[in-house]
Design a protein around this motif. Structure first.
Motif, PDB file in Angstrom:
ATOM      1  N   GLY A  74       0.785  -1.222   0.000  1.00 51.61           N
ATOM      2  CA  GLY A  74       0.000   0.000   0.000  1.00 51.61           C
ATOM      3  C   GLY A  74       0.814   1.266   0.000  1.00 51.61           C
ATOM      4  O   GLY A  74       0.252   2.360   0.104  1.00 51.61           O
ATOM      5  N   THR A  75       2.150   1.173  -0.118  1.00 49.89           N
ATOM      6  CA  THR A  75       3.008   2.347  -0.129  1.00 49.89           C
ATOM      7  C   THR A  75       3.776   2.409  -1.447  1.00 49.89           C
ATOM      8  O   THR A  75       3.719   1.499  -2.274  1.00 49.89           O
ATOM      9  N   SER A  76       4.546   3.488  -1.599  1.00 48.38           N
ATOM     10  CA  SER A  76       5.349   3.654  -2.807  1.00 48.38           C
ATOM     11  C   SER A  76       6.516   2.672  -2.858  1.00 48.38           C
ATOM     12  O   SER A  76       7.186   2.555  -3.892  1.00 48.38           O
ATOM     13  N   GLU A  77       6.777   1.974  -1.754  1.00 47.32           N
ATOM     14  CA  GLU A  77       7.848   0.993  -1.723  1.00 47.32           C
ATOM     15  C   GLU A  77       7.430  -0.342  -2.358  1.00 47.32           C
ATOM     16  O   GLU A  77       8.247  -1.244  -2.522  1.00 47.32           O
ATOM     17  N   SER A  78       6.154  -0.477  -2.691  1.00 43.70           N
ATOM     18  CA  SER A  78       5.659  -1.719  -3.287  1.00 43.70           C
ATOM     19  C   SER A  78       6.324  -1.958  -4.633  1.00 43.70           C
ATOM     20  O   SER A  78       6.619  -1.017  -5.385  1.00 43.70           O
ATOM     21  N   THR A  79       6.566  -3.226  -4.967  1.00 39.33           N
ATOM     22  CA  THR A  79       7.172  -3.557  -6.258  1.00 39.33           C
ATOM     23  C   THR A  79       6.121  -3.771  -7.346  1.00 39.33           C
ATOM     24  O   THR A  79       6.472  -3.940  -8.512  1.00 39.33           O
ATOM     25  N   ILE A  80       4.863  -3.753  -6.994  1.00 39.74           N
ATOM     26  CA  ILE A  80       3.762  -3.895  -7.963  1.00 39.74           C
ATOM     27  C   ILE A  80       2.530  -3.230  -7.360  1.00 39.74           C
ATOM     28  O   ILE A  80       2.393  -3.145  -6.134  1.00 39.74           O
ATOM     29  N   ASP A  81       1.649  -2.696  -8.178  1.00 38.71           N
ATOM     30  CA  ASP A  81       0.448  -2.055  -7.636  1.00 38.71           C
ATOM     31  C   ASP A  81      -0.814  -2.485  -8.387  1.00 38.71           C
ATOM     32  O   ASP A  81      -1.794  -1.750  -8.438  1.00 38.71           O
ATOM     33  N   TYR A  82      -0.800  -3.677  -8.973  1.00 38.10           N
ATOM     34  CA  TYR A  82      -1.980  -4.217  -9.645  1.00 38.10           C
ATOM     35  C   TYR A  82      -1.816  -5.725  -9.764  1.00 38.10           C
ATOM     36  O   TYR A  82      -0.714  -6.270  -9.579  1.00 38.10           O
ATOM     37  N   TYR A  83      -2.899  -6.402 -10.074  1.00 36.34           N
ATOM     38  CA  TYR A  83      -2.874  -7.835 -10.351  1.00 36.34           C
ATOM     39  C   TYR A  83      -3.499  -8.005 -11.723  1.00 36.34           C
ATOM     40  O   TYR A  83      -4.663  -7.643 -11.921  1.00 36.34           O
ATOM     41  N   PRO A  84      -2.745  -8.490 -12.716  1.00 37.67           N
ATOM     42  CA  PRO A  84      -3.154  -8.405 -14.123  1.00 37.67           C
ATOM     43  C   PRO A  84      -4.585  -8.859 -14.403  1.00 37.67           C
ATOM     44  O   PRO A  84      -5.001  -9.946 -13.992  1.00 37.67           O
ATOM     45  N   SER A  85      -5.311  -7.987 -15.082  1.00 42.98           N
ATOM     46  CA  SER A  85      -6.662  -8.272 -15.605  1.00 42.98           C
ATOM     47  C   SER A  85      -7.714  -8.453 -14.511  1.00 42.98           C
ATOM     48  O   SER A  85      -8.857  -8.773 -14.825  1.00 42.98           O
ATOM     49  N   GLU A  86      -7.333  -8.235 -13.241  1.00 43.22           N
ATOM     50  CA  GLU A  86      -8.287  -8.509 -12.166  1.00 43.22           C
ATOM     51  C   GLU A  86      -8.410  -7.415 -11.124  1.00 43.22           C
ATOM     52  O   GLU A  86      -9.523  -7.045 -10.740  1.00 43.22           O
ATOM     53  N   GLN A  87      -7.290  -6.862 -10.641  1.00 43.89           N
ATOM     54  CA  GLN A  87      -7.361  -5.971  -9.495  1.00 43.89           C
ATOM     55  C   GLN A  87      -6.473  -4.748  -9.671  1.00 43.89           C
ATOM     56  O   GLN A  87      -5.316  -4.860 -10.082  1.00 43.89           O
ATOM     57  N   THR A  88      -7.029  -3.582  -9.316  1.00 41.51           N
ATOM     58  CA  THR A  88      -6.266  -2.342  -9.278  1.00 41.51           C
ATOM     59  C   THR A  88      -5.631  -2.196  -7.904  1.00 41.51           C
ATOM     60  O   THR A  88      -5.838  -3.029  -7.011  1.00 41.51           O
ATOM     61  N   SER A  89      -4.858  -1.128  -7.703  1.00 38.74           N
ATOM     62  CA  SER A  89      -4.270  -0.900  -6.387  1.00 38.74           C
ATOM     63  C   SER A  89      -5.351  -0.682  -5.334  1.00 38.74           C
ATOM     64  O   SER A  89      -5.203  -1.114  -4.186  1.00 38.74           O
ATOM     65  N   SER A  90      -6.451  -0.049  -5.718  1.00 39.58           N
ATOM     66  CA  SER A  90      -7.556   0.149  -4.773  1.00 39.58           C
ATOM     67  C   SER A  90      -8.168  -1.186  -4.371  1.00 39.58           C
ATOM     68  O   SER A  90      -8.543  -1.386  -3.210  1.00 39.58           O
ATOM     69  N   ASP A  91      -8.277  -2.102  -5.336  1.00 33.88           N
ATOM     70  CA  ASP A  91      -8.794  -3.435  -5.023  1.00 33.88           C
ATOM     71  C   ASP A  91      -7.854  -4.171  -4.078  1.00 33.88           C
ATOM     72  O   ASP A  91      -8.289  -4.854  -3.149  1.00 33.88           O
ATOM     73  N   LEU A  92      -6.543  -4.037  -4.307  1.00 32.99           N
ATOM     74  CA  LEU A  92      -5.572  -4.692  -3.433  1.00 32.99           C
ATOM     75  C   LEU A  92      -5.631  -4.135  -2.024  1.00 32.99           C
ATOM     76  O   LEU A  92      -5.461  -4.866  -1.040  1.00 32.99           O
ATOM     77  N   ASP A  93      -5.907  -2.818  -1.913  1.00 36.62           N
ATOM     78  CA  ASP A  93      -6.014  -2.203  -0.581  1.00 36.62           C
ATOM     79  C   ASP A  93      -7.131  -2.828   0.242  1.00 36.62           C
ATOM     80  O   ASP A  93      -7.033  -2.936   1.464  1.00 36.62           O
ATOM     81  N   THR A  94      -8.198  -3.235  -0.431  1.00 29.97           N
ATOM     82  CA  THR A  94      -9.350  -3.785   0.298  1.00 29.97           C
ATOM     83  C   THR A  94      -9.064  -5.158   0.884  1.00 29.97           C
ATOM     84  O   THR A  94      -9.751  -5.586   1.817  1.00 29.97           O
TER      85      THR A  94
END
Length: 227
Positions: A74-94
């Protein structure tokens, strides 16, 4: 919206070619339907129309990373901020627990090859569709497409255009169907693992041994991340 590899990409391509219209002396704003296959039934086949087909999938070995893991906290230190074809960073936050990080294996890069065809019974409609698609929808330069399911913007390049007219079977092969075929490619990624949750380490406890007397010295260091 459909989520998942190929489902999200197919939906994005169909959206790109939807809402296209042509005009003539009977209708100044005639909508053009879009199908994932050639329409078979008479109730579906209303000219002009567009078909979308996925015709090839290529593994991009030249950009494939070595086996590694991606992390998201959830921070800028993350190495990825999405999950292909399924989840945005907002989805990952949930789904991100407060004391953990999300982990997944690196993705497999691929190129999707789409064949998009236009079908008209009018030379005027054929010219209008060709003009709109080449100028507005899929230009030869600056091709891109948005995938809202994962919040990415992908390359979407027009690779070729060709004329492939047909004789109309329903008219006893006496009339022509004007057909143009567009070949396009989109970059995509295939997930190779599910998303896993890893609990963060709060402290690291270690020891240093004195070489002279072999007595260990224990130290404790605050630690907020495990990567």
């Amino acid at each position: 919206m459909p989520t998942g590899f190929l489902l999200a990409e197919d939906a994005a391509v169909k959206r790109r070619f939807s809402n296209v219209t042509v005009s003539d002396d009977r209708n100044s704003d005639r909508p053009v339907s879009v199908f994932f296959r050639y329409p078979e039934g008479e109730t579906e086949k209303h000219y002009p129309f567009i078909t979308v087909e996925l015709v090839d999938l290529i593994h991009n070995k030249s950009v494939q990373l070595s086996e590694s893991r991606y992390y998201y906290d959830g921070t800028s230190e993350s190495t990825i901020d999405y999950y292909p074809s399924e989840q945005t960073s907002s989805d990952l936050d949930t789904v991100l627990p407060g004391d953990s990080v999300l982990s997944m294996e690196s993705f497999v890069p691929v190129t999707l090859i789409y064949q998009v065809s236009t079908y008209t019974r009018s030379a005027l409609h054929d010219r209008q569709l060709t003009s709109k698609l080449l100028r507005r929808v899929t230009p030869f330069r600056r091709g891109f497409i948005e995938i809202p399911e994962d919040g990415t913007i992908r390359r979407f390049d027009l690779m070729g255009w060709t004329s492939a007219d047909l004789l109309d079977q329903e008219a006893g092969y006496k009339k022509r169907i004007f057909r143009k075929v567009y070949t396009l490619q989109m970059n995509a990624e295939i997930p190779t693992s599910d998303i896993n949750t890893i609990k963060k380490a709060n402290t690291v406890v270690g020891s240093i041994t004195n070489a002279d007397n072999q007595n260990p010295t224990v130290f404790t260091t605050p630690f907020s991340e495990d990567f």
